[in-house]
Design a protein around this motif. Structure first.
Motif, PDB file in Angstrom:
ATOM      1  N   LYS A 112       4.053  48.093  66.547  1.00  0.00           N
ATOM      2  CA  LYS A 112       3.746  49.130  65.559  1.00  0.00           C
ATOM      3  C   LYS A 112       4.982  49.926  65.141  1.00  0.00           C
ATOM      4  O   LYS A 112       4.965  50.623  64.117  1.00  0.00           O
ATOM      5  CB  LYS A 112       2.697  50.081  66.119  1.00  0.00           C
ATOM      6  N   TYR A 113       6.055  49.839  65.929  1.00  0.00           N
ATOM      7  CA  TYR A 113       7.277  50.583  65.614  1.00  0.00           C
ATOM      8  C   TYR A 113       8.285  49.771  64.808  1.00  0.00           C
ATOM      9  O   TYR A 113       9.358  50.287  64.462  1.00  0.00           O
ATOM     10  CB  TYR A 113       7.946  51.068  66.905  1.00  0.00           C
ATOM     11  N   ARG A 180      11.996  55.402  67.095  1.00  0.00           N
ATOM     12  CA  ARG A 180      10.543  55.533  67.249  1.00  0.00           C
ATOM     13  C   ARG A 180      10.129  55.351  68.709  1.00  0.00           C
ATOM     14  O   ARG A 180       9.223  56.050  69.197  1.00  0.00           O
ATOM     15  CB  ARG A 180       9.837  54.512  66.362  1.00  0.00           C
ATOM     16  N   MET A 181      10.792  54.439  69.401  1.00  0.00           N
ATOM     17  CA  MET A 181      10.480  54.220  70.811  1.00  0.00           C
ATOM     18  C   MET A 181      10.874  55.420  71.663  1.00  0.00           C
ATOM     19  O   MET A 181      10.176  55.785  72.616  1.00  0.00           O
ATOM     20  CB  MET A 181      11.190  52.965  71.309  1.00  0.00           C
ATOM     21  N   ASN A 182      11.991  56.029  71.347  1.00  0.00           N
ATOM     22  CA  ASN A 182      12.436  57.202  72.100  1.00  0.00           C
ATOM     23  C   ASN A 182      11.483  58.366  71.922  1.00  0.00           C
ATOM     24  O   ASN A 182      11.273  59.168  72.837  1.00  0.00           O
ATOM     25  CB  ASN A 182      13.840  57.611  71.663  1.00  0.00           C
ATOM     26  N   ARG A 183      10.898  58.465  70.724  1.00  0.00           N
ATOM     27  CA  ARG A 183       9.953  59.553  70.451  1.00  0.00           C
ATOM     28  C   ARG A 183       8.634  59.352  71.194  1.00  0.00           C
ATOM     29  O   ARG A 183       8.062  60.308  71.731  1.00  0.00           O
ATOM     30  CB  ARG A 183       9.689  59.645  68.949  1.00  0.00           C
ATOM     31  N   CYS A 184       8.174  58.112  71.206  1.00  0.00           N
ATOM     32  CA  CYS A 184       6.874  57.837  71.826  1.00  0.00           C
ATOM     33  C   CYS A 184       6.905  56.450  72.480  1.00  0.00           C
ATOM     34  O   CYS A 184       6.409  55.476  71.913  1.00  0.00           O
ATOM     35  CB  CYS A 184       5.776  57.915  70.778  1.00  0.00           C
ATOM     36  N   SER A 189       7.356  49.860  78.268  1.00  0.00           N
ATOM     37  CA  SER A 189       8.799  50.117  78.222  1.00  0.00           C
ATOM     38  C   SER A 189       9.327  50.717  79.526  1.00  0.00           C
ATOM     39  O   SER A 189      10.532  50.741  79.749  1.00  0.00           O
ATOM     40  CB  SER A 189       9.134  51.053  77.056  1.00  0.00           C
ATOM     41  N   PHE A 190       8.412  51.181  80.398  1.00  0.00           N
ATOM     42  CA  PHE A 190       8.826  51.759  81.669  1.00  0.00           C
ATOM     43  C   PHE A 190       8.946  50.707  82.773  1.00  0.00           C
ATOM     44  O   PHE A 190       9.349  51.034  83.895  1.00  0.00           O
ATOM     45  CB  PHE A 190       7.836  52.848  82.103  1.00  0.00           C
TER      46      PHE A 190
END
Length: 285
Positions: A112-113, A180-184, A189-190
């Motif tokens: 989605k990003y 976008r990934m850094n924001r949400c 991703s963890f």
């Protein structure tokens, strides 16, 4: 002793005697780098890295031809081979870089990003890369003749401009994804097994290096046969050879082959994460 010889009708293919020592040094460097990448490819089965290995083979062939041209400056074959293969090698590096981004996005389930729909992401960039490859490759043969050299040079510039534009678009796409990934960030991703930020930094570094090299090539061909770049050999080794070896070095040290391994695992990352959450909930209960 090597001397500068004309090809036909007083037309000189080379504006200098190509350095044998420099060609051999980079030939050996690319042989080692390509051998290492071939081993990593065999080990990880990361098919998207095949183009990268082929790009290394192109570099090897190009420097073999440059070494041979040292004593054959009036021969067409060595000049043509080195011109074509050194021009096209980085285009193949770019293909692997483009394919890696799609795998990064899929691994962290962050479709989605993506600035481009994930099903089209790799296709768009690879098709642009193929177009650039075909334009440059088709025009390379025209540059060996005095009558068509200018036309061939102009077409090569067009192919390089396509490559530059695609790289700029790719960099924008990857940077937007990272923002976008850094924001949400997604839960996947963890997962410590997959360092998506590290892989993105590799893609950004390699993209920048290939972009600089492509811009140099554009300037080189715009200047023409009598321009500074094509009449001074050091520019090729500084702005092309060295940068492309560094590209292979970076890709080899931070090899993204684990992307293929993660995508091929029997249990998707999402399932692993869900099962882990469920087990924790059960333990708490």
């Amino acid at each position: 002793m090597a001397v500068l010889e004309p090809y036909k009708g007083g037309y000189y293919l080379w504006k200098y005697i190509p350095s044998l020592a420099a060609a051999v040094i980079f030939l050996l460097l690319f042989i080692v780098a390509t051998g290492y990448h071939s081993w990593k490819l065999h080990k990880t089965k990361a098919r998207f890295c095949i183009a990268f290995v082929i790009g290394g083979i192109f570099e090897i062939i190009g420097y073999v031809a440059r070494a041979a041209a040292h004593n054959q400056t009036g021969k067409l074959m060595p000049y043509s081979i080195q011109s074509v293969f050194l021009l096209l090698g980085p285009t193949l590096f770019a293909a692997s870089v483009y394919m890696a981004l799609g795998r990064i996005i899929r691994c962290v389930r962050a479709e989605k990003y993506s600035l481009i729909r994930i099903n089209w992401l790799t296709k768009v960039f690879v098709m642009g890369d193929v177009l650039s490859f075909m334009v440059q490759g088709g025009a390379s043969g025209l540059m060996v003749s005095g009558n068509t050299a200018k036309l061939g040079s102009n077409i090569v510039v067009a192919g390089l401009v396509i490559q530059v534009l695609m790289f700029c678009f790719f960099i924008v796409t990857s940077v937007m994804f990272q923002v976008r990934m850094n924001r949400c960030p997604t839960p996947e991703s963890f997962d410590e097994r997959f360092k998506w930020k590290s892989h993105l930094r590799v893609l950004h570094a390699i993209s920048l290096l290939i972009l600089i090299r492509s811009l140099f090539r554009v300037v080189e061909y715009v200047q023409g046969n009598d321009g500074y770049s094509l009449t001074h050999e050091w520019t090729l080794y500084v702005f092309d050879s060295t940068l492309m070896f560094v590209v292979m070095l970076i890709w080899g040290i931070w090899y993204p082959g684990n992307l293929q391994v993660l995508l091929k695992e029997n249990m998707p990352l999402t399932s692993l994460m869900s099962r882990d959450v469920e087990s924790r909930q059960g333990y708490s209960a």
